[in-house]
Design a protein around this motif. Sequence first.
Motif, PDB file in Angstrom:
ATOM      1  N   MET A 288     100.621 -66.377  19.691  1.00 43.67           N
ATOM      2  CA  MET A 288     101.500 -67.472  20.093  1.00 43.67           C
ATOM      3  C   MET A 288     100.677 -68.539  20.806  1.00 43.67           C
ATOM      4  O   MET A 288     100.146 -68.304  21.890  1.00 43.67           O
ATOM      5  N   ASN A 289     100.558 -69.685  20.170  1.00 40.11           N
ATOM      6  CA  ASN A 289      99.740 -70.759  20.724  1.00 40.11           C
ATOM      7  C   ASN A 289     100.573 -71.633  21.661  1.00 40.11           C
ATOM      8  O   ASN A 289     101.063 -72.699  21.278  1.00 40.11           O
ATOM      9  N   ILE A 290     100.728 -71.184  22.888  1.00 41.83           N
ATOM     10  CA  ILE A 290     101.525 -71.894  23.884  1.00 41.83           C
ATOM     11  C   ILE A 290     100.606 -72.695  24.804  1.00 41.83           C
ATOM     12  O   ILE A 290      99.696 -72.135  25.431  1.00 41.83           O
ATOM     13  N   SER A 291     100.845 -73.994  24.880  1.00 42.59           N
ATOM     14  CA  SER A 291     100.068 -74.851  25.783  1.00 42.59           C
ATOM     15  C   SER A 291     100.405 -74.501  27.231  1.00 42.59           C
ATOM     16  O   SER A 291     101.538 -74.125  27.541  1.00 42.59           O
ATOM     17  N   PHE A 292      99.422 -74.650  28.112  1.00 45.00           N
ATOM     18  CA  PHE A 292      99.667 -74.267  29.509  1.00 45.00           C
ATOM     19  C   PHE A 292      98.728 -74.990  30.466  1.00 45.00           C
ATOM     20  O   PHE A 292      97.674 -75.494  30.065  1.00 45.00           O
ATOM     21  N   VAL A 293      99.144 -75.034  31.708  1.00 43.89           N
ATOM     22  CA  VAL A 293      98.296 -75.531  32.796  1.00 43.89           C
ATOM     23  C   VAL A 293      97.541 -74.330  33.344  1.00 43.89           C
ATOM     24  O   VAL A 293      98.150 -73.360  33.792  1.00 43.89           O
ATOM     25  N   ASN A 294      96.232 -74.396  33.290  1.00 39.70           N
ATOM     26  CA  ASN A 294      95.407 -73.256  33.683  1.00 39.70           C
ATOM     27  C   ASN A 294      94.924 -73.415  35.122  1.00 39.70           C
ATOM     28  O   ASN A 294      94.070 -74.238  35.414  1.00 39.70           O
ATOM     29  N   GLY A 295      95.515 -72.632  36.013  1.00 35.01           N
ATOM     30  CA  GLY A 295      95.040 -72.626  37.395  1.00 35.01           C
ATOM     31  C   GLY A 295      93.727 -71.870  37.490  1.00 35.01           C
ATOM     32  O   GLY A 295      93.558 -70.836  36.851  1.00 35.01           O
ATOM     33  N   PRO A 296      92.763 -72.360  38.283  1.00 32.77           N
ATOM     34  CA  PRO A 296      91.452 -71.708  38.398  1.00 32.77           C
ATOM     35  C   PRO A 296      91.536 -70.442  39.245  1.00 32.77           C
ATOM     36  O   PRO A 296      91.031 -70.380  40.367  1.00 32.77           O
ATOM     37  N   THR A 297      92.189 -69.416  38.713  1.00 30.80           N
ATOM     38  CA  THR A 297      92.529 -68.238  39.505  1.00 30.80           C
ATOM     39  C   THR A 297      91.314 -67.408  39.941  1.00 30.80           C
ATOM     40  O   THR A 297      91.199 -67.047  41.108  1.00 30.80           O
ATOM     41  N   LYS A 329      93.535 -77.153  34.959  1.00 29.75           N
ATOM     42  CA  LYS A 329      93.139 -77.809  33.710  1.00 29.75           C
ATOM     43  C   LYS A 329      94.218 -77.576  32.648  1.00 29.75           C
ATOM     44  O   LYS A 329      94.693 -76.460  32.467  1.00 29.75           O
ATOM     45  N   LEU A 330      94.592 -78.644  31.958  1.00 30.25           N
ATOM     46  CA  LEU A 330      95.595 -78.545  30.908  1.00 30.25           C
ATOM     47  C   LEU A 330      94.938 -78.047  29.617  1.00 30.25           C
ATOM     48  O   LEU A 330      93.947 -78.605  29.158  1.00 30.25           O
ATOM     49  N   VAL A 331      95.514 -76.998  29.047  1.00 30.51           N
ATOM     50  CA  VAL A 331      95.014 -76.430  27.794  1.00 30.51           C
ATOM     51  C   VAL A 331      96.087 -76.635  26.724  1.00 30.51           C
ATOM     52  O   VAL A 331      97.148 -76.000  26.762  1.00 30.51           O
ATOM     53  N   LEU A 332      95.826 -77.528  25.777  1.00 30.93           N
ATOM     54  CA  LEU A 332      96.802 -77.831  24.730  1.00 30.93           C
ATOM     55  C   LEU A 332      96.510 -77.008  23.483  1.00 30.93           C
ATOM     56  O   LEU A 332      95.403 -77.031  22.959  1.00 30.93           O
ATOM     57  N   LYS A 333      97.527 -76.282  23.017  1.00 30.02           N
ATOM     58  CA  LYS A 333      97.355 -75.400  21.863  1.00 30.02           C
ATOM     59  C   LYS A 333      98.343 -75.699  20.743  1.00 30.02           C
ATOM     60  O   LYS A 333      98.456 -74.949  19.796  1.00 30.02           O
TER      61      LYS A 333
END
Length: 344
Positions: A288-297, A329-333
Amino acid sequence: MTVTIKDIARKAGVSRTTVSRVLNDSGYVKDETRQRVLKVIKELNYTPSAIARSLSTNKSNTIGVIVPEINNPFFGEIIKGVGQVADEHNLNIILCNTDDDREKELKALKILKEQRIRGIIITPTYAEDQFNSEYLSTLENLGIPVVLLDGHVKYSNFSGIFIDHVKGAYDATKALIKAGHKKIAIINGRKNYKITVDRFKGYKKALNENNIFVEDKYVFYGDFEYESAYKITKHILKMNDRPTAVFVTSNMMILGSIKAFYEENINIPRDMAIIGFDKIDALNIIGMNISFVNGPTIEMGKVGMKMLIDNLDNKKSKEEIKRITLFPKLVLKGSEKFINNKCE
């Protein structure tokens, strides 16, 4: 048979004080004597008790880590970052889960204090608006360094590492607008929580900059959990003038939204676009290619642990307060794309 310091002292022909000095690397001991004691320790296969050592030295090599949701991948990655740095400095970790409950968090703080830990890394429960004098007093009177991770404590001043949630939400909403959406719903967390307020600020800012009116009917509040987003998404799909895109502000809630989409035979992004906040590796595994905001965890965990160690090593009587903001960082999928359909 349990081997004691007394046994080692007897076999090495030294006093118990000398053995203690060797074990704790404190006080002067002749090198010849030290080597003899170490040889006996090895022969007897002696393992010193961490608790006993902390009692004798009044400190341990253990750090307390407190998180609100141990089953949330977001905190799992933070713990991974903390652990990596802790290992590099030969520090142990006691991990406590609070289930986002202030009373459980208070209990964890008291238990950790009894363990004579050297410092605490904590993501406070998100109820910043619910002031608790006993909680604040307990936290401030621990007598050890405290580092906050992506959570604030009202009326306090602790060092901490924080994520720019306004920017993350702004970038996600802007990406949906750029893809052609004008009817964008937001499924946010609990009202009045700081991260909820910040994420709404980012959402609103992106809409305002693009002359899109913020409509109350597209603004929803859940509780960061799966079930709340599931119910909200079911409601959204029944709206006469439903949105063409949804911004879901937590990784657990996005799972609830996806379940609702699946049950209603909603295709992403053909029938509805979506962007989440924080990644979920399981979605990648099932394709499932869901775009998400990636927090630098992981980075947050590492930086937080390094900050705590700096405070532990600080020879000054007063802890230096530092606050660092990390940027997501925004990751667009592809799930943000606009498809011209009957909903528009």
